[in-house]
Design an enzyme around this catalytic site. Structure first.
Site, PDB file in Angstrom:
ATOM      1  N   CYS A 130      34.105   0.081   3.717  1.00  0.00           N
ATOM      2  CA  CYS A 130      32.802   0.606   3.562  1.00  0.00           C
ATOM      3  C   CYS A 130      31.979   1.318   2.423  1.00  0.00           C
ATOM      4  CB  CYS A 130      32.507   2.193   4.835  1.00  0.00           C
ATOM      5  SG  CYS A 130      32.470   0.678   6.469  1.00  0.00           S
ATOM      6  N   GLY A 162      39.913  14.103  -4.932  1.00  0.00           N
ATOM      7  CA  GLY A 162      41.018  13.010  -5.040  1.00  0.00           C
ATOM      8  C   GLY A 162      40.893  11.582  -5.679  1.00  0.00           C
TER       9      GLY A 162
HETATM   10  N1  LIG Z   1      35.622  -1.128   9.673  1.00  0.00           N
HETATM   11  C1  LIG Z   1      35.352  -0.028   9.398  1.00  0.00           C
HETATM   12  O1  LIG Z   1      35.174   1.248   9.743  1.00  0.00           O
HETATM   13  C2  LIG Z   1      33.515  -0.232   9.547  1.00  0.00           C
HETATM   14  C3  LIG Z   1      32.496   1.245  10.073  1.00  0.00           C
HETATM   15  C4  LIG Z   1      31.197   1.252  10.477  1.00  0.00           C
HETATM   16  C5  LIG Z   1      30.463  -0.110  10.288  1.00  0.00           C
HETATM   17  N2  LIG Z   1      31.233  -1.335   9.952  1.00  0.00           N
HETATM   18  C6  LIG Z   1      30.917  -1.896   9.546  1.00  0.00           C
HETATM   19  O2  LIG Z   1      30.882  -3.533  10.364  1.00  0.00           O
HETATM   20  C7  LIG Z   1      30.715  -4.306   9.618  1.00  0.00           C
HETATM   21  C8  LIG Z   1      32.249  -5.747  10.697  1.00  0.00           C
HETATM   22  O3  LIG Z   1      33.486  -4.673   9.861  1.00  0.00           O
HETATM   23  P1  LIG Z   1      35.090  -4.334   9.901  1.00  0.00           P
HETATM   24  O4  LIG Z   1      35.380  -3.930   9.281  1.00  0.00           O
HETATM   25  O5  LIG Z   1      34.726  -4.961  11.772  1.00  0.00           O
HETATM   26  O6  LIG Z   1      35.523  -5.903  10.440  1.00  0.00           O
HETATM   27  P2  LIG Z   1      36.461  -7.780   9.528  1.00  0.00           P
HETATM   28  O7  LIG Z   1      36.406  -8.490   8.234  1.00  0.00           O
HETATM   29  O8  LIG Z   1      37.503  -6.463  10.327  1.00  0.00           O
HETATM   30  O9  LIG Z   1      36.217  -8.005  11.269  1.00  0.00           O
HETATM   31  C9  LIG Z   1      35.073  -8.995  11.564  1.00  0.00           C
HETATM   32  C10 LIG Z   1      35.388 -10.255  11.836  1.00  0.00           C
HETATM   33  O10 LIG Z   1      34.186 -10.982  11.877  1.00  0.00           O
HETATM   34  C11 LIG Z   1      34.834 -12.337  12.418  1.00  0.00           C
HETATM   35  N3  LIG Z   1      33.931 -13.333  11.901  1.00  0.00           N
HETATM   36  C12 LIG Z   1      33.219 -13.892  10.906  1.00  0.00           C
HETATM   37  N4  LIG Z   1      32.281 -15.077  11.242  1.00  0.00           N
HETATM   38  C13 LIG Z   1      32.515 -14.798  12.454  1.00  0.00           C
HETATM   39  C14 LIG Z   1      31.656 -15.905  13.713  1.00  0.00           C
HETATM   40  N5  LIG Z   1      31.130 -16.746  13.134  1.00  0.00           N
HETATM   41  N6  LIG Z   1      32.217 -15.595  14.834  1.00  0.00           N
HETATM   42  C15 LIG Z   1      32.964 -14.643  15.386  1.00  0.00           C
HETATM   43  N7  LIG Z   1      33.297 -13.813  14.231  1.00  0.00           N
HETATM   44  C16 LIG Z   1      33.090 -14.351  13.002  1.00  0.00           C
HETATM   45  C17 LIG Z   1      35.782 -12.935  10.920  1.00  0.00           C
HETATM   46  O11 LIG Z   1      36.578 -13.428  11.666  1.00  0.00           O
HETATM   47  C18 LIG Z   1      37.016 -10.812  11.424  1.00  0.00           C
HETATM   48  O12 LIG Z   1      38.164 -10.996  12.545  1.00  0.00           O
HETATM   49  C19 LIG Z   1      30.576  -4.590   8.722  1.00  0.00           C
HETATM   50  O13 LIG Z   1      29.612  -4.538   8.459  1.00  0.00           O
HETATM   51  C20 LIG Z   1      31.078  -3.329   8.241  1.00  0.00           C
HETATM   52  O14 LIG Z   1      30.801  -2.461   7.136  1.00  0.00           O
HETATM   53  C21 LIG Z   1      33.028  -1.402   9.087  1.00  0.00           C
END
Ligand SMILES: NC(=O)c1ccc[n+]([C@@H]2O[C@H](COP(=O)([O-])OP(=O)(O)OC[C@H]3O[C@@H](n4cnc5c(N)ncnc54)[C@H](O)[C@@H]3O)[C@@H](O)[C@H]2O)c1
Length: 440
Positions: free
Chosen positions: A266, A259
């Protein structure tokens, strides 16, 4: 169980919805006031299949509540998840500021003994930092409350997140305390009921497992993309090569689809963070460093195919782009290959008309400094287009009306960034069809 979830993004919201669906009482917190207000009204800020129904159902049952105040979670919960973002910092390492802000605020506000679960993807050793931060905030309050920090990395895939969370391949938990480990087992038992997939380990190994998993998947993608590029050079067809190697069960078919590079929130940041973690500990991870380099180059492959046909001055050329999100079934535009492609086309003087089934609003945000003609449906992008480029393999692009496409376009160039079709078939419809990893 009474559970607090701090961070209501892709991971926090999905975890909150699924834990509440299993009968737990959840308070889901975010600092983003408008997000929380929308969630309270039943408006889901992201597109994730099945999420909306699950959230609304559990909110109406009263098992899922939203708040901007962490105290609402801490006053009732026995376990609190940290699920905030860990974006890539300027030097490529994971930025822990949000995780540590939450740890600080837990230490300042916790009201009873607590298990603190780190679900964000964080470098090895972060649990120790969280522990120190919480403990020092408790010391400042002269509090002798006790807590354990546990690592529970998340493996869900955007676009299939509910199914992944409800039916996980595995639940990885790192803990150094038996009672905290047992609490996590109890919480996850309903998800692994028919077949125990709970894998307990030490905290550092759990933190490392997440990076190792993403690095492996990213390696498979960069591997097949490199093979695709070699195929083009030597006159082989990567579509045959892919099936030829995937049929070996030791290799398998998954994640060896050529692709235009991986994107999302991530793989790019986690691969880079792993390189940084290794460097910080005096190890040079040569393989993983090249995975990221190969991917960056691959994101230019569609543009170079366009230049191969039209030259590097695209003035006067109209290019239709199908698919903007980094993969189908999500509106997530973070690190999407479409961004690199559209930027390059516009920089070379070309005009872009684009369509995505779900990611148009996000795309407008990520491409806000770039002039793009956003269309309401896929066929409108084609008016007078010199070329069509398929970037994201949404289902609605799999069997389009080729006669209609042909009649609307000015040219007949079709560049397929996902190798969705059989060459002979598309050529029989009158297109010049260019794929990844096939000499054109
Ligand atoms: N998105 C994915 O597919 C995925 C999969 C596995 C792991 N992760 C990991 O999980 C974690 C979160 O990812 P995501 O995609 O959900 O991120 P995201 O950016 O969608 O959500 C993070 C949320 O945290 C909130 N936030 C920030 N500071 C805060 C605080 N002090 N108190 C309360 N809320 C707060 C933000 O406003 C936001 O809504 C990351 O470390 C990511 O690497 C993500």
């Amino acid at each position: 169980m009474k559970v607090g979830i701090i961070g209501s993004g892709y991971v926090g919201l999905v975890a909150a919805a699924c834990f509440s669906e299993m009968g737990n009482d959840i308070v889901c917190v975010d600092v983003d006031q408008s997000k929380i207000e929308k969630l309270k009204e039943g408006i889901i800020p992201i597109y994730e299949p099945g999420l909306s129904a699950l959230v609304r159902g559990n909110v109406s049952k009263g098992s899922l509540r939203f708040s901007i105040d962490i105290n609402d979670a801490l006053s009732v919960s026995e376990v609190v998840f940290i699920a905030v973002g860990t974006p890539m910092g300027d030097d490529g390492s994971a930025d822990l500021k949000y995780v540590l802000q939450v740890a600080q605020s837990i230490g300042e506000n916790m009201k009873s003994n607590l298990v603190i679960v780190n679900k964000s993807t964080v470098p090895v050793g972060t649990a120790d930092k969280v522990k120190e931060t919480v403990q020092s905030a408790l010391n400042n309050r002269n509090s002798n409350l006790r807590f354990n920090v546990v690592s529970n990395p998340e493996f869900l895939k955007e676009g299939a997140a509910i199914n992944d969370f409800m039916h996980p391949d595995r639940v990885v938990v790192g803990a150094d305390d038996e009672s905290a480990m047992q609490l996590m087992r109890n919480l996850y038992d309903p998800f692994t009921f028919s077949n125990d997939r709970f894998i307990g380990m030490d905290i550092r190994s759990a933190e490392m497992t997440k990076y190792a998993a993403n690095a492996m998947l990213a390696t498979k993608i960069s591997f097949i993309n490199e093979i695709a590029n070699i195929c083009e050079s030597v006159g082989a067809d990567v579509n045959h090569v892919r099936t030829g190697i995937g049929s070996d069960r030791r290799i398998g078919y998954q994640f060896i689809y050529p692709g235009c590079g991986y994107g999302g929130s991530c793989f790019p940041k986690d691969v880079q963070a792993l390189v940084n973690i290794a460097n910080d500990h005096g190890y040079n991870p040569e393989l993983i460093s090249s995975v990221e380099r190969v991917n960056k180059a691959q994101k230019q492959v569609l543009f170079s195919k366009l230049v191969g046909q039209f030259g590097d001055n695209l003035k006067g050329k109209k290019i239709a782009v199908w698919g903007l999100s980094f993969k189908p079934e999500t509106d997530d535009m973070r690190e999407a290959p479409s961004i690199d492609l559209i930027q390059s086309i516009v920089k070379a003087g070309g005009e872009v008309s684009a369509y995505d089934p779900k990611a148009m609003d996000e795309a407008k945000f990520y491409l806000k400094h770039i002039k793009v003609n956003y269309c309401n449906d896929k066929y409108t992008t084609l008016d007078d287009a010199d070329a069509l480029i398929l970037v994201t393999e949404w289902k609605e692009f799999r069997s389009p009306n080729f006669a209609l496409i042909k009649s609307k376009m000015h040219g007949n160039l079709f560049i397929d960034g996902r190798n969705q079709f059989k060459s002979d078939y598309i050529q029989s419809k009158g297109f010049k069809y260019i794929q990844i990893g096939v000499k054109s």
